[in-house]
Scaffold this active site. Structure first.
Site, PDB file in Angstrom:
ATOM      1  N   TYR A  80       0.749  -1.495   0.240  1.00  0.00           N
ATOM      2  CA  TYR A  80      -0.039   0.213  -0.314  1.00  0.00           C
ATOM      3  C   TYR A  80       1.005   1.325   0.156  1.00  0.00           C
ATOM      4  O   TYR A  80       0.462   2.112  -0.058  1.00  0.00           O
ATOM      5  CB  TYR A  80      -0.867  -0.141   1.194  1.00  0.00           C
ATOM      6  CG  TYR A  80      -0.550   0.519   3.144  1.00  0.00           C
ATOM      7  CD1 TYR A  80      -0.176   0.809   3.086  1.00  0.00           C
ATOM      8  CD2 TYR A  80      -0.589  -1.306   3.640  1.00  0.00           C
ATOM      9  CE1 TYR A  80       0.943   1.290   3.998  1.00  0.00           C
ATOM     10  CE2 TYR A  80      -0.006  -1.032   4.855  1.00  0.00           C
ATOM     11  CZ  TYR A  80       0.520   0.171   5.092  1.00  0.00           C
ATOM     12  OH  TYR A  80       0.850   0.382   6.234  1.00  0.00           O
ATOM     13  N   SER A 207       0.041  -7.138   4.759  1.00  0.00           N
ATOM     14  CA  SER A 207       1.082  -7.272   4.939  1.00  0.00           C
ATOM     15  C   SER A 207       1.438  -8.609   4.757  1.00  0.00           C
ATOM     16  O   SER A 207       0.488  -9.568   4.359  1.00  0.00           O
ATOM     17  CB  SER A 207       1.770  -6.958   5.957  1.00  0.00           C
ATOM     18  OG  SER A 207       1.532  -7.842   6.884  1.00  0.00           O
ATOM     19  N   ASN A 230      -7.119  -4.965  16.467  1.00  0.00           N
ATOM     20  CA  ASN A 230      -8.446  -4.115  17.026  1.00  0.00           C
ATOM     21  C   ASN A 230      -9.561  -5.046  16.590  1.00  0.00           C
ATOM     22  O   ASN A 230      -9.147  -5.844  15.830  1.00  0.00           O
ATOM     23  CB  ASN A 230      -8.539  -2.912  15.923  1.00  0.00           C
ATOM     24  CG  ASN A 230      -7.943  -3.337  14.805  1.00  0.00           C
ATOM     25  OD1 ASN A 230      -6.614  -3.514  14.125  1.00  0.00           O
ATOM     26  ND2 ASN A 230      -9.360  -3.648  13.603  1.00  0.00           N
TER      27      ASN A 230
HETATM   28  N1  HPA Z   1      -7.340  -4.190   9.064  1.00  0.00           N
HETATM   29  C1  HPA Z   1      -6.586  -4.460   7.571  1.00  0.00           C
HETATM   30  N2  HPA Z   1      -5.329  -4.200   8.551  1.00  0.00           N
HETATM   31  C2  HPA Z   1      -5.010  -3.838   9.725  1.00  0.00           C
HETATM   32  C3  HPA Z   1      -6.324  -4.429  10.806  1.00  0.00           C
HETATM   33  C4  HPA Z   1      -7.478  -4.496  10.117  1.00  0.00           C
HETATM   34  O1  HPA Z   1      -8.946  -4.262  10.820  1.00  0.00           O
HETATM   35  N3  HPA Z   1      -5.903  -3.555  12.088  1.00  0.00           N
HETATM   36  C5  HPA Z   1      -4.098  -3.812  11.805  1.00  0.00           C
HETATM   37  N4  HPA Z   1      -4.103  -4.367  10.607  1.00  0.00           N
END
Ligand code: HPA
Length: 279
Positions: A80, A207, A230
């Site tokens: 990205y 990744s 998260n």
């Molecule tokens: N989505 C994609 N990549 C991430 C996330 C997510 O919720 N949290 C940390 N990397």
């Protein structure tokens, strides 16, 4: 380029690691654990893409963890950021040229499986590549690996077993699941997360997958560890912020350091990682 980077690294240290760790967002602290270390900024290594992601240090650290010779990539290149797949796997290729044959990828990931919790660790059992690219596209370098490499055990079963065992010994809860790789950089929509759950993903991130493909192609043994920073989009009634991802990385950092310190020597003892390479 790879040979130039290899020679530069070899000129900076006599340590010759057979195992490496790649640290994901907010997880860079582990590099501080190495003694007799040399830290080489990616910017001074020929051909190495410089990491621009916040929370990524951007240096290769080579040193000793107890008796173990270890290479640590603190920070990685992502697709990205505009990197090509070849740039994303460059570090893994250089590590391979240095004799690294075992590699542990860590990453930050969103929890899709409702049994997961923020701050939890997940051993990656398999992946789903939704990044629409592959680092092996183009002419195959037969000296590195086959044209059509097998991916039926991309994440070593033996390494996962050892990791589960070491985590249990340390009283660290760890689960196992499938990692879906998205291109990013935006987080997913709730509909995309429902889709990912339907197709069998437990965690989602941006990744690890292209690096794992290149590592498998070159015959390296891979372990993947996701830190659930998260819950994925739409699961909780709140938006996802990069700050919470970094915060959760900081929360789990000490646990991850403890796990890696105990785990890495065991991987080398058990696996092929203990063998010094000829090339
Ligand atoms: N989505 C994609 N990549 C991430 C996330 C997510 O919720 N949290 C940390 N990397």
């Amino acid at each position: 380029m790879i040979q130039e980077a290899k020679h530069l690294i070899e000129s900076r240290t006599v340590i010759r690691p057979s195992i490496a760790v790649v640290l994901g967002s907010g997880l860079g602290a582990f590099a501080d654990e190495l003694v007799d270390q040399v830290a080489i900024p990616y910017s001074s290594l020929p051909g190495w893409p410089v990491s621009t992601a916040i929370g990524h240090a951007g240096k290769l650290v080579i040193g000793k963890l107890g008796n173990l010779d270890l290479a640590v990539m603190a920070g990685r290149a992502h697709l990205y950021e505009g990197n090509t797949p070849a740039q994303v796997v460059y570090g893994v290729r250089v590590l391979h040229s240095l004799g690294v044959r075992s590699i542990v990828f860590t990453n930050a990931a969103g929890g899709i499986n409702l049994a997961l919790e923020r701050g939890g660790l997940v051993l990656i059992s398999d992946h789903i590549n939704l990044q629409c690219c592959n680092p092996l596209v183009g002419p195959n370098d037969d000296s590195l690996g086959p044209r059509f490499p097998d991916m039926s055990e991309a994440y070593s079963r033996e390494y996962r077993e050892i990791a589960r065992q070491v985590a249990a010994e340390l009283g660290i809860p760890i689960s196992e699941g499938v990692y879906a790789a998205m291109l990013g950089p935006c987080y997913e929509t709730p509909a995309e997360i429902r889709y990912l759950r339907t197709i069998g993903a437990d965690v989602v991130g941006m990744s690890t997958v292209v690096e794992t493909i290149a590592a498998n192609h070159m015959g390296m043994k891979v372990l993947g560890i996701s830190c659930v920073t998260n819950m994925a989009a739409g699961i909780l009634p709140q938006k996802i912020h990069h700050e919470e991802v970094l915060e959760a990385g900081a929360m789990v950092r000490d646990t991850l350091v403890r796990l890696l310190k105990a785990l890495l020597p065991r991987l080398v003892e058990q696996g092929d990682g203990g063998l010094q390479s000829a090339g």
